[in-house]
Design a protein around this motif. Structure first.
Motif, PDB file in Angstrom:
ATOM      1  N   UNK A 139       2.719 -36.794   1.265  1.00  0.00           N
ATOM      2  CA  UNK A 139       1.595 -37.540   0.697  1.00  0.00           C
ATOM      3  C   UNK A 139       0.444 -36.620   0.284  1.00  0.00           C
ATOM      4  N   UNK A 140       0.370 -35.441   0.883  1.00  0.00           N
ATOM      5  CA  UNK A 140      -0.706 -34.502   0.554  1.00  0.00           C
ATOM      6  C   UNK A 140      -0.318 -33.563  -0.580  1.00  0.00           C
ATOM      7  N   UNK A 141       0.984 -33.298  -0.700  1.00  0.00           N
ATOM      8  CA  UNK A 141       1.424 -32.351  -1.735  1.00  0.00           C
ATOM      9  C   UNK A 141       2.658 -32.927  -2.431  1.00  0.00           C
ATOM     10  N   UNK A 142       2.409 -33.972  -3.243  1.00  0.00           N
ATOM     11  CA  UNK A 142       3.534 -34.702  -3.837  1.00  0.00           C
ATOM     12  C   UNK A 142       4.428 -33.856  -4.732  1.00  0.00           C
ATOM     13  N   UNK A 143       3.930 -32.748  -5.256  1.00  0.00           N
ATOM     14  CA  UNK A 143       4.780 -31.929  -6.119  1.00  0.00           C
ATOM     15  C   UNK A 143       5.318 -30.697  -5.405  1.00  0.00           C
ATOM     16  N   UNK A 144       4.809 -30.383  -4.220  1.00  0.00           N
ATOM     17  CA  UNK A 144       5.217 -29.138  -3.539  1.00  0.00           C
ATOM     18  C   UNK A 144       5.941 -29.360  -2.219  1.00  0.00           C
TER      19      UNK A 144
END
Ligand SMILES: [Zn+2]
Length: 230
Positions: A139-144
Motif C-alpha cells: 500500500x505504501x509502494x504500489x509500483x515497487x
C-alpha cells in the motif's frame, strides 16, 4: 522445493478483486482472502468473496471494522462484534478451520494484535489464527513492492506474504510477482506455514503472549491508530 503462500487482506473490492482472481486463475495459484466483515454487507463485494471461494481460494475473517487492532480496544463486546459478526457474514464461505487474521495496524506482529478476551474467544470458538512473515507494504509502494517482496522472501523458509486487494494500484504487479517468484524457484501453495499459526482449531500451538496486550499492567493512554493504516 521452496514453498510460498499468498494472502490478500482488507477486501473484497469491486475495482481490484476481480483482476486479482483473474491473475490467480491464469497462473493456477490458490490463495486466501482475509475479508473485512463490514464490506460483505455490500452484495457486490459479497459476490466477489463467493467467486473467490468458488474458484478454490480460502476465505478468512479479518475483523468487522478493521479500524483498531483488538489489543488496543477496550470496549466491552468488541471481540464478538469484530470476529463473531464477521464470521456470521462469511457464513458458508468459511474454511472449516475457521481462519482469523488479526488487524496488524501496519503489519506489525506485536501485542496490539489481540487481547485476552479475543484469545479466549478464538479458542472457545475453535478458530485458527493466521499471522504472516512477509509484509512488503504494497500500500505504501504500489509500483515497487515486487522487488521488496522478492528480497524478503529470499530470507524466509516458507514465506506467507500479505498483500491487499484494495485500490492502491499495487495489484497491477501481481502477475509480475508470481512470475518472478516462480523463476526464483518458489512454488505457490495454499497451506500456511506452521510458524504463522499460533492457534489451530482453537488449540494454542506456541506461546501467544507476544501478540496479546496486557491491559492490566500497562499504561493505556496510547493514541488511537489512524484509520488509513492497514
Ligand atoms: Zn488488514
Amino acid at each position: 522445493m521452496k514453498k510460498i503462500t499468498l494472502s490478500f487482506d482488507n477486501g473484497p473490492d469491486p475495482e481490484v478483486t476481480p483482476a486479482v482472481l483473474d491473475v490467480l486463475a491464469q497462473k493456477g495459484v490458490k490463495a486466501s482472502f482475509f475479508v473485512v466483515g463490514d464490506k460483505l454487507r455490500d452484495p457486490e463485494r459479497l459476490a466477489l468473496a463467493q467467486r473467490a471461494h468458488a474458484e478454490g481460494h480460502w476465505i478468512g475473517n479479518h475483523t468487522f471494522n478493521h479500524l483498531v487492532p483488538l489489543g488496543r480496544s477496550q470496549h466491552e463486546g468488541v471481540t464478538a462484534l469484530e470476529i463473531g459478526r464477521t464470521q456470521d457474514l462469511i457464513g458458508g464461505l468459511a474454511h472449516e478451520m475457521k481462519f482469523f487474521r488479526p488487524f496488524g495496524g501496519g503489519g506489525n506482529l506485536n501485542a496490539d494484535l489481540l487481547d485476552r478476551n479475543a484469545r479466549d474467544y478464538l479458542q472457545k470458538e475453535g478458530f485458527t489464527c493466521v499471522l504472516w512473515n512477509v509484509v512488503p507494504r504494497d500500500w505504501e509502494q504500489p509500483a515497487q513492492w515486487v522487488e521488496t517482496a522478492m528480497q524478503m522472501c529470499r530470507t524466509i523458509d516458507h514465506p506467507l506474504i500479505v498483500l491487499h486487494d484494495i485500490t492502491t494500484g499495487a495489484m497491477a504487479y501481481l502477475d509480475e510477482f508470481i512470475d518472478r517468484a516462480e523463476r526464483d524457484g518458489m512454488t505457490f501453495v495454499q497451506d500456511f506455514p506452521a510458524a504463522c499459526l499460533p492457534m489451530v482449531r482453537g488449540k494454542v500451538m506456541f506461546d501467544m503472549s507476544p501478540f496479546i496486550a496486557d491491559h492490566g499492567s500497562r499504561a493505556y493512554a496510547r493514541p488511537e491508530i489512524r484509520k488509513d493504516r492497514l
